[in-house]
Design a protein around this motif. Structure first.
Motif, short mmCIF file in Angstrom:
data_model
loop_
_atom_site.label_atom_id
_atom_site.label_comp_id
_atom_site.label_asym_id
_atom_site.label_seq_id
_atom_site.Cartn_x
_atom_site.Cartn_y
_atom_site.Cartn_z
N ALA A 35 0.84 -1.21 0.00
CA ALA A 35 0.00 0.00 0.00
C ALA A 35 0.87 1.26 0.00
CB ALA A 35 -0.94 0.00 1.21
N ILE A 36 1.91 1.25 0.80
CA ILE A 36 2.81 2.42 0.86
C ILE A 36 3.50 2.61 -0.48
CG2 ILE A 36 4.92 3.32 1.92
CD1 ILE A 36 3.92 1.89 4.55
N ILE A 37 4.04 1.54 -1.04
CA ILE A 37 4.73 1.62 -2.34
C ILE A 37 3.76 2.07 -3.43
CG2 ILE A 37 5.83 0.22 -4.16
CD1 ILE A 37 7.69 0.94 -1.82
N SER A 38 2.51 1.59 -3.38
CA SER A 38 1.53 1.98 -4.40
C SER A 38 1.28 3.48 -4.39
CB SER A 38 0.22 1.21 -4.19
OG SER A 38 0.43 -0.16 -4.43
N MET A 39 1.38 4.10 -3.21
CA MET A 39 1.20 5.55 -3.11
C MET A 39 2.40 6.30 -3.67
SD MET A 39 -0.63 6.27 0.53
CE MET A 39 0.05 4.95 1.52
N ILE A 40 3.58 5.78 -3.40
CA ILE A 40 4.82 6.48 -3.75
C ILE A 40 5.28 6.16 -5.16
CG2 ILE A 40 7.26 6.77 -3.13
CD1 ILE A 40 6.42 5.91 -0.25
N ARG A 41 5.27 4.88 -5.52
CA ARG A 41 5.76 4.40 -6.82
C ARG A 41 4.72 3.46 -7.42
NH1 ARG A 41 11.45 4.72 -7.56
NH2 ARG A 41 10.83 4.25 -9.69
N PRO A 42 3.71 4.02 -8.10
CA PRO A 42 2.60 3.19 -8.57
C PRO A 42 3.01 2.01 -9.47
CG PRO A 42 2.41 5.45 -9.39
CD PRO A 42 3.55 5.41 -8.44
N ASN A 43 4.01 2.19 -10.29
CA ASN A 43 4.40 1.07 -11.16
C ASN A 43 5.02 -0.07 -10.37
OD1 ASN A 43 3.43 2.03 -13.61
ND2 ASN A 43 5.21 3.34 -13.89
N ILE A 44 5.78 0.25 -9.36
CA ILE A 44 6.32 -0.81 -8.50
C ILE A 44 5.18 -1.47 -7.73
CG2 ILE A 44 7.83 -1.32 -6.53
CD1 ILE A 44 9.69 0.91 -7.60
N GLY A 45 4.21 -0.67 -7.29
CA GLY A 45 3.03 -1.21 -6.63
C GLY A 45 2.27 -2.18 -7.52
N ARG A 46 2.16 -1.83 -8.80
CA ARG A 46 1.49 -2.72 -9.75
C ARG A 46 2.24 -4.04 -9.88
NH1 ARG A 46 1.57 0.74 -14.87
NH2 ARG A 46 0.80 -1.12 -15.90
N VAL A 47 3.55 -3.97 -9.94
CA VAL A 47 4.36 -5.19 -10.06
C VAL A 47 4.20 -6.05 -8.80
CG1 VAL A 47 6.71 -6.09 -10.23
CG2 VAL A 47 5.99 -4.19 -11.70
N LYS B 129 -3.03 8.27 -12.61
CA LYS B 129 -2.91 8.29 -14.07
C LYS B 129 -1.66 7.49 -14.43
CE LYS B 129 -2.68 11.20 -18.10
NZ LYS B 129 -2.60 12.55 -18.64
N ILE B 130 -1.88 6.38 -15.11
CA ILE B 130 -0.79 5.49 -15.51
C ILE B 130 -0.82 5.42 -17.02
CG2 ILE B 130 0.14 3.16 -15.37
CD1 ILE B 130 -1.18 3.02 -12.55
N GLU B 131 0.25 5.85 -17.66
CA GLU B 131 0.23 6.04 -19.11
C GLU B 131 0.85 4.90 -19.90
OE1 GLU B 131 1.78 9.87 -19.98
OE2 GLU B 131 0.30 10.88 -18.75
N TYR B 132 1.53 3.99 -19.27
CA TYR B 132 2.14 2.90 -20.04
C TYR B 132 2.11 1.61 -19.23
CZ TYR B 132 6.29 3.91 -17.23
OH TYR B 132 7.15 4.11 -16.19
N SER B 133 2.18 0.52 -19.96
CA SER B 133 2.20 -0.78 -19.30
C SER B 133 3.61 -1.06 -18.79
CB SER B 133 1.75 -1.88 -20.26
OG SER B 133 2.76 -2.16 -21.20
N ILE B 134 3.69 -1.97 -17.87
CA ILE B 134 5.00 -2.40 -17.37
C ILE B 134 5.80 -3.02 -18.51
CG2 ILE B 134 6.18 -3.96 -15.77
CD1 ILE B 134 4.81 -1.51 -14.42
N TYR B 135 5.10 -3.75 -19.40
CA TYR B 135 5.77 -4.37 -20.53
C TYR B 135 6.42 -3.30 -21.42
CZ TYR B 135 2.75 -8.15 -18.95
OH TYR B 135 2.11 -9.08 -18.19
N GLU B 136 5.70 -2.20 -21.68
CA GLU B 136 6.25 -1.10 -22.49
C GLU B 136 7.43 -0.45 -21.76
OE1 GLU B 136 2.17 0.40 -24.70
OE2 GLU B 136 2.73 1.27 -22.78
N GLY B 137 7.27 -0.27 -20.46
CA GLY B 137 8.35 0.32 -19.68
C GLY B 137 9.61 -0.51 -19.71
N MET B 138 9.45 -1.82 -19.64
CA MET B 138 10.61 -2.71 -19.71
C MET B 138 11.26 -2.60 -21.09
SD MET B 138 9.12 -6.01 -17.63
CE MET B 138 10.09 -7.12 -18.59
#
Length: 164
Positions: free
Chosen positions: A21-33, A146-155
């Protein structure tokens, strides 16, 4: 069945939920992973457990405080454990995979994951309560971001810019 809120798995699960929950607030992409890993890891655990020891799921009927959940678990669920858990495993894998996408698939996975987590909360200690509520909060936090790209695209971007 006696409940043990001091067991190591229970405590670790709730610490991971709070951390997520904390990571999701600070770093949403890491939270998603992290959430994706939690869903896919739970799917693997559930699939393996249903294959090796399906009757273990009947303990949830003893652990829940919900009469409705108890009657479902000890009734129709008890007669088709592998089928129900197989459906659950597919659901968890899809949520975990689509959390890494963006757009409507990602938002749908976040909503589906939230509904699932709220749905297992009445299992009480069997769901490591309050971990499902904390993880559902993580997904709600991410739904609002607001999340603009997928983790796959980011990788792909990281690999493309990786020095050769």
């Amino acid at each position: 069945m006696e409940t043990d809120y001091t067991s190591t798995p229970y405590i670790i699960t709730n610490i991971i939920a709070i951390f997520t929950a904390i990571i999701s607030m600070i770093r949403p992409n890491i939270g998603r992973v992290l959430l994706s890993g939690i869903f896919i890891g739970a799917a693997a655990f559930n699939g393996f457990t249903a294959w090796k020891n399906p009757d273990l799921y009947l303990l949830f009927g003893e652990l829940t405080t919900s009469g409705l959940y108890r009657s479902i678990i000890l009734g129709p669920f008890s007669r088709h454990i592998e089928l129900y858990i197989s459906i659950l495993v597919c659901y968890q894998v899809l949520v975990g995979a689509f959390l890494l996408y963006n757009g409507k698939l990602m938002k749908a996975a976040m909503l589906a994951g939230t509904i699932f987590l709220l749905g297992i909360a009445p299992l009480g200690i069997g769901s490591a309560f309050p971990a499902p509520l904390i993880l559902a909060t993580s997904l709600i936090i991410l739904i609002r971001r607001k999340i603009e790209y997928s983790i796959y695209e980011g990788m792909g971007r990281k690999i493309k810019h990786f020095p050769h």
